[in-house]
Design an enzyme around this catalytic site. Structure first.
Site, PDB file in Angstrom:
ATOM      1  N   THR A 146      -6.398  -9.265   7.164  1.00 34.76           N
ATOM      2  CA  THR A 146      -7.239 -10.307   6.864  1.00 34.76           C
ATOM      3  C   THR A 146      -7.785  -9.934   5.164  1.00 34.76           C
ATOM      4  O   THR A 146      -8.011  -8.921   4.943  1.00 34.76           O
ATOM      5  CB  THR A 146      -8.333 -10.467   7.850  1.00 34.76           C
ATOM      6  N   GLU A 204     -10.702 -10.535   4.986  1.00 33.94           N
ATOM      7  CA  GLU A 204     -12.229 -10.081   5.326  1.00 33.94           C
ATOM      8  C   GLU A 204     -12.314  -8.757   4.875  1.00 33.94           C
ATOM      9  O   GLU A 204     -13.680  -8.382   4.967  1.00 33.94           O
ATOM     10  CB  GLU A 204     -12.810 -10.580   6.657  1.00 33.94           C
ATOM     11  N   TYR A 226     -15.693  -7.069  13.420  1.00 32.19           N
ATOM     12  CA  TYR A 226     -14.336  -7.393  13.197  1.00 32.19           C
ATOM     13  C   TYR A 226     -13.549  -6.926  11.908  1.00 32.19           C
ATOM     14  O   TYR A 226     -12.656  -6.168  12.158  1.00 32.19           O
ATOM     15  CB  TYR A 226     -14.404  -8.874  13.271  1.00 32.19           C
ATOM     16  N   LYS A 266     -10.592  -4.019  11.400  1.00 34.56           N
ATOM     17  CA  LYS A 266      -9.419  -4.536  10.660  1.00 34.56           C
ATOM     18  C   LYS A 266      -9.019  -3.419   9.538  1.00 34.56           C
ATOM     19  O   LYS A 266      -8.016  -3.307   9.268  1.00 34.56           O
ATOM     20  CB  LYS A 266      -9.421  -6.022  10.237  1.00 34.56           C
TER      21      LYS A 266
HETATM   22  P1  NAD Z   1      -5.519 -14.944  18.090  1.00 36.20           P
HETATM   23  O1  NAD Z   1      -6.908 -14.346  18.505  1.00 36.20           O
HETATM   24  O2  NAD Z   1      -5.119 -16.553  18.218  1.00 36.20           O
HETATM   25  O3  NAD Z   1      -4.504 -14.225  18.701  1.00 36.20           O
HETATM   26  C1  NAD Z   1      -4.491 -12.711  19.057  1.00 36.20           C
HETATM   27  C2  NAD Z   1      -3.446 -12.565  20.170  1.00 36.20           C
HETATM   28  O4  NAD Z   1      -3.341 -11.108  20.364  1.00 36.20           O
HETATM   29  C3  NAD Z   1      -3.735 -13.181  21.462  1.00 36.20           C
HETATM   30  O5  NAD Z   1      -2.674 -13.562  21.949  1.00 36.20           O
HETATM   31  C4  NAD Z   1      -4.143 -12.294  22.537  1.00 36.20           C
HETATM   32  O6  NAD Z   1      -3.842 -12.072  23.773  1.00 36.20           O
HETATM   33  C5  NAD Z   1      -3.501 -10.864  21.719  1.00 36.20           C
HETATM   34  N1  NAD Z   1      -4.184  -9.534  21.914  1.00 36.20           N
HETATM   35  C6  NAD Z   1      -5.767  -9.274  22.095  1.00 36.20           C
HETATM   36  N2  NAD Z   1      -5.711  -8.035  22.259  1.00 36.20           N
HETATM   37  C7  NAD Z   1      -4.371  -7.429  22.500  1.00 36.20           C
HETATM   38  C8  NAD Z   1      -4.177  -6.198  23.096  1.00 36.20           C
HETATM   39  N3  NAD Z   1      -5.047  -5.161  23.142  1.00 36.20           N
HETATM   40  N4  NAD Z   1      -2.663  -6.137  23.439  1.00 36.20           N
HETATM   41  C9  NAD Z   1      -1.875  -6.950  23.356  1.00 36.20           C
HETATM   42  N5  NAD Z   1      -2.274  -8.204  22.804  1.00 36.20           N
HETATM   43  C10 NAD Z   1      -3.596  -8.504  22.659  1.00 36.20           C
HETATM   44  O7  NAD Z   1      -5.646 -14.480  16.723  1.00 36.20           O
HETATM   45  P2  NAD Z   1      -4.787 -15.046  15.221  1.00 36.20           P
HETATM   46  O8  NAD Z   1      -5.961 -15.965  14.600  1.00 36.20           O
HETATM   47  O9  NAD Z   1      -3.605 -15.548  15.740  1.00 36.20           O
HETATM   48  O10 NAD Z   1      -4.656 -13.710  14.570  1.00 36.20           O
HETATM   49  C11 NAD Z   1      -3.550 -13.001  14.513  1.00 36.20           C
HETATM   50  C12 NAD Z   1      -3.658 -11.752  13.432  1.00 36.20           C
HETATM   51  O11 NAD Z   1      -3.843 -12.315  12.115  1.00 36.20           O
HETATM   52  C13 NAD Z   1      -4.936 -10.854  13.848  1.00 36.20           C
HETATM   53  O12 NAD Z   1      -4.514  -9.623  13.521  1.00 36.20           O
HETATM   54  C14 NAD Z   1      -6.030 -11.353  12.720  1.00 36.20           C
HETATM   55  O13 NAD Z   1      -6.610 -10.349  12.372  1.00 36.20           O
HETATM   56  C15 NAD Z   1      -4.990 -11.765  11.568  1.00 36.20           C
HETATM   57  N6  NAD Z   1      -5.559 -12.810  10.636  1.00 36.20           N
HETATM   58  C16 NAD Z   1      -5.977 -14.008  11.156  1.00 36.20           C
HETATM   59  C17 NAD Z   1      -6.299 -15.108  10.337  1.00 36.20           C
HETATM   60  C18 NAD Z   1      -6.886 -16.321  10.723  1.00 36.20           C
HETATM   61  O14 NAD Z   1      -7.403 -17.115  10.115  1.00 36.20           O
HETATM   62  N7  NAD Z   1      -6.833 -16.783  12.004  1.00 36.20           N
HETATM   63  C19 NAD Z   1      -6.659 -14.840   8.918  1.00 36.20           C
HETATM   64  C20 NAD Z   1      -5.802 -13.642   8.687  1.00 36.20           C
HETATM   65  C21 NAD Z   1      -5.421 -12.754   9.495  1.00 36.20           C
HETATM   66  O1  DAU Z   2     -10.651 -14.841   6.464  1.00 37.94           O
HETATM   67  C1  DAU Z   2      -9.867 -14.592   7.462  1.00 37.94           C
HETATM   68  C2  DAU Z   2     -10.279 -14.703   9.037  1.00 37.94           C
HETATM   69  O2  DAU Z   2     -10.528 -16.086   9.226  1.00 37.94           O
HETATM   70  C3  DAU Z   2      -9.516 -14.189   9.955  1.00 37.94           C
HETATM   71  O3  DAU Z   2      -9.436 -12.701   9.684  1.00 37.94           O
HETATM   72  C4  DAU Z   2     -10.226 -14.191  11.278  1.00 37.94           C
HETATM   73  O4  DAU Z   2      -9.199 -13.610  12.353  1.00 37.94           O
HETATM   74  C5  DAU Z   2     -10.453 -15.787  11.638  1.00 37.94           C
HETATM   75  O5  DAU Z   2     -11.246 -15.842  12.841  1.00 37.94           O
HETATM   76  C6  DAU Z   2     -11.389 -16.422  10.531  1.00 37.94           C
HETATM   77  O6  DAU Z   2     -12.421 -15.985  10.595  1.00 37.94           O
HETATM   78  P1  DAU Z   2     -13.725 -16.670  10.116  1.00 37.94           P
HETATM   79  O7  DAU Z   2     -15.131 -16.064  10.513  1.00 37.94           O
HETATM   80  O8  DAU Z   2     -13.769 -17.222   8.803  1.00 37.94           O
HETATM   81  O9  DAU Z   2     -13.576 -18.144  11.119  1.00 37.94           O
HETATM   82  P2  DAU Z   2     -14.166 -19.110  11.687  1.00 37.94           P
HETATM   83  O10 DAU Z   2     -13.394 -20.165  12.138  1.00 37.94           O
HETATM   84  O11 DAU Z   2     -14.896 -18.584  12.966  1.00 37.94           O
HETATM   85  O12 DAU Z   2     -15.325 -19.716  10.791  1.00 37.94           O
HETATM   86  C7  DAU Z   2     -14.978 -20.121   9.689  1.00 37.94           C
HETATM   87  C8  DAU Z   2     -16.269 -20.526   8.775  1.00 37.94           C
HETATM   88  O13 DAU Z   2     -16.918 -21.514   9.415  1.00 37.94           O
HETATM   89  C9  DAU Z   2     -17.205 -19.405   8.639  1.00 37.94           C
HETATM   90  O14 DAU Z   2     -17.724 -19.321   7.332  1.00 37.94           O
HETATM   91  C10 DAU Z   2     -18.137 -19.597   9.871  1.00 37.94           C
HETATM   92  C11 DAU Z   2     -18.237 -21.282  10.020  1.00 37.94           C
HETATM   93  N1  DAU Z   2     -18.656 -21.838  11.346  1.00 37.94           N
HETATM   94  C12 DAU Z   2     -17.791 -21.266  12.380  1.00 37.94           C
HETATM   95  C13 DAU Z   2     -17.886 -21.919  13.690  1.00 37.94           C
HETATM   96  C14 DAU Z   2     -17.032 -21.011  14.707  1.00 37.94           C
HETATM   97  C15 DAU Z   2     -19.467 -22.607  11.425  1.00 37.94           C
HETATM   98  O15 DAU Z   2     -20.158 -22.988  10.655  1.00 37.94           O
HETATM   99  N2  DAU Z   2     -19.712 -23.009  12.853  1.00 37.94           N
HETATM  100  C16 DAU Z   2     -18.955 -22.503  13.830  1.00 37.94           C
HETATM  101  O16 DAU Z   2     -19.196 -23.129  14.886  1.00 37.94           O
END
Ligand code: NAD
Ligand code: DAU
Length: 358
Positions: A138, A140, A164, A168
């Site tokens: 990420t 972050e 978090y 990571k």
């Molecule tokens: P998500 O929370 O939707 O999915 C995570 C998955 O991992 C789930 O299916 C969960 O069941 C599985 N999991 C959790 N713990 C586990 C364990 N101990 N063993 C096996 N499986 C397990 O997450 P996402 O948003 O799809 O993110 C996927 C990856 O991408 C993460 O590593 C996250 O850090 C990274 N990432 C996410 C974003 C974003 O915006 N969502 C951005 C950049 C990077």
């Molecule tokens: O930047 C990449 C990251 O993006 C990933 O690594 C994480 O897995 C993913 O969850 C996401 O993290 P954020 O904290 O940015 O995501 P979230 O959707 O929780 O929040 C996005 C922005 O919105 C953040 O500035 C917080 C704000 N927010 C979020 C929620 C849930 C609100 O204002 N209100 C809310 O209720």
């Protein structure tokens, strides 16, 4: 452009039942001779998301923990895996503030367990050049930017601010160390915020979509001026596929949308799209649901990714423009109530009440 390698035909995808992992599984499945998803099916993992693939002979979903060394070793060996794409993680900052232990366990210890198992498997196979361990991380890990700071590059020092992002960062360091110490063919991608179909409805965009559909308040943290760099999940999956096929082991790539948007602007856009696409909803305009709430502790102000390395070296570009991607996403949540409604479980309600004090 370099020729595409035939890599990833026997692939293990961890976290493949989550948001990005499941999108990647769909993106990649036609290229694989063997695809195994290992997923613990936590609150964020959903078997139903992949149900249509389970009939395929080359596809299997194993319910299990990445921290289970024996299980991971067995999957690698029995399926003769050559490529591991690692999405599994505890991924939500807010949950990491409420309960950080699971983040250290899965993101740090779990990643270590996978690395060890993959290293032994690679050793036993004679250290083939074309094995890959791709770790999905990420933006972050780089911390928070001020309004005028340049975007994060691959050489920006790590400065994680939440449990978090710290977990990571720890996993990224382990992956890096396994390349440098053992020569394990690893890759790391650091991506910005993703949006699109199949995202669990506690992250910003799906939460706002679902709450508008349910006529519930839209909780915006602090002053709503925090900035994230949004990328459509399909663009992220395509970037991962390209890194897998073309990148040299040991490399890291930043991935992002060149698309910095304030939270409040996103929430307002979602409201306007819902007014347009679902005019029968009781609260019109949906902007009336916007409620400013107490800020997230330690809330990072701004993220932005410099993506020139992946653009230059691997010829990847984001394809979605944000307006089109956001509209498509709103339409998806409007037409997939059968997917998200069952996720609003008792556990979800308890989490919601704890987080938002409602
Ligand atoms: P998500 O929370 O939707 O999915 C995570 C998955 O991992 C789930 O299916 C969960 O069941 C599985 N999991 C959790 N713990 C586990 C364990 N101990 N063993 C096996 N499986 C397990 O997450 P996402 O948003 O799809 O993110 C996927 C990856 O991408 C993460 O590593 C996250 O850090 C990274 N990432 C996410 C974003 C974003 O915006 N969502 C951005 C950049 C990077
Ligand atoms: O930047 C990449 C990251 O993006 C990933 O690594 C994480 O897995 C993913 O969850 C996401 O993290 P954020 O904290 O940015 O995501 P979230 O959707 O929780 O929040 C996005 C922005 O919105 C953040 O500035 C917080 C704000 N927010 C979020 C929620 C849930 C609100 O204002 N209100 C809310 O209720």
């Amino acid at each position: 452009m370099k020729t595409m390698a035939k890599r990833g035909q026997r692939i293990l995808v961890t976290g493949g039942a989550g948001f990005i992992g499941s999108n990647f599984v769909r993106h990649w499945c036609d290229r694989a001779d063997e695809m195994v998803v290992l997923d613990a099916l936590t609150y964020a993992g959903n078997r139903a998301t992949l149900s249509d693939l389970e009939a395929r002979e080359e596809f299997s979903l194993v319910e299990g923990d990445i921290g289970d060394a024996a299980l991971v070793a067995q999957i690698l060996e029995q399926n003769r895996i050559d490529t591991l794409v690692h999405f599994a993680a505890e991924s939500h900052v807010d949950r990491s503030i409420l309960g950080p232990a699971a983040f250290v366990q899965t993101n740090v210890v779990g990643t270590f367990t996978l690395l060890e198992a993959f290293r032994k498997h690679w050793d036993t196979a004679g250290k083939p050049d074309d094995f890959r361990f791709l770790h999905v991380s990420t933006d972050e890990v780089f911390g928070s930017l001020g309004p005028e700071d340049p975007a994060f590059s691959e050489t920006t020092p790590y400065a994680p601010n939440s449990p978090y992002s710290a977990s990571k960062a720890g996993s990224d360091h382990l992956v890096r160390a396994y390349f440098h110490t053992y020569g394990l063919p690893t890759l790391i991608t650091n991506c910005s915020n993703n949006y699109g179909p199949y995202q669990f409805p506690e992250k910003l965009i799906p939460l706002m979509c679902v709450n508008i559909l349910l006529g519930k308040p839209l909780p915006v943290y602090g002053d709503g001026q925090n900035i994230r760099d949004w990328l459509h999940v399909e663009d992220h999956c395509e970037a991962i596929a390209i890194v897998l096929q073309q990148a040299t082991p040991g490399e890291t790539y930043n991935i992002g949308g060149n698309n910095q948007v304030k939270n409040i602007e996103i929430v307002e856009s979602l409201c306007d799209l819902m007014d347009q696409l679902a005019p029968e909803l009781p609260t019109q305009p949906a902007r009336d649901l916007i409620t400013f709430v107490t800020d997230r502790p330690g809330h990072d102000r701004r993220y932005a990714m410099n993506i020139s390395k992946i653009q230059r070296d691997l010829d990847w570009q984001p394809k979605y423009d944000f307006a089109t991607g956001l509209k498509q996403t709103v339409q998806w949540y409007l037409t997939h109530r059968d997917w998200w409604q069952p996720l609003l479980s008792e556990e979800y309600q308890t989490y919601y009440r704890n987080l938002y004090s409602v």
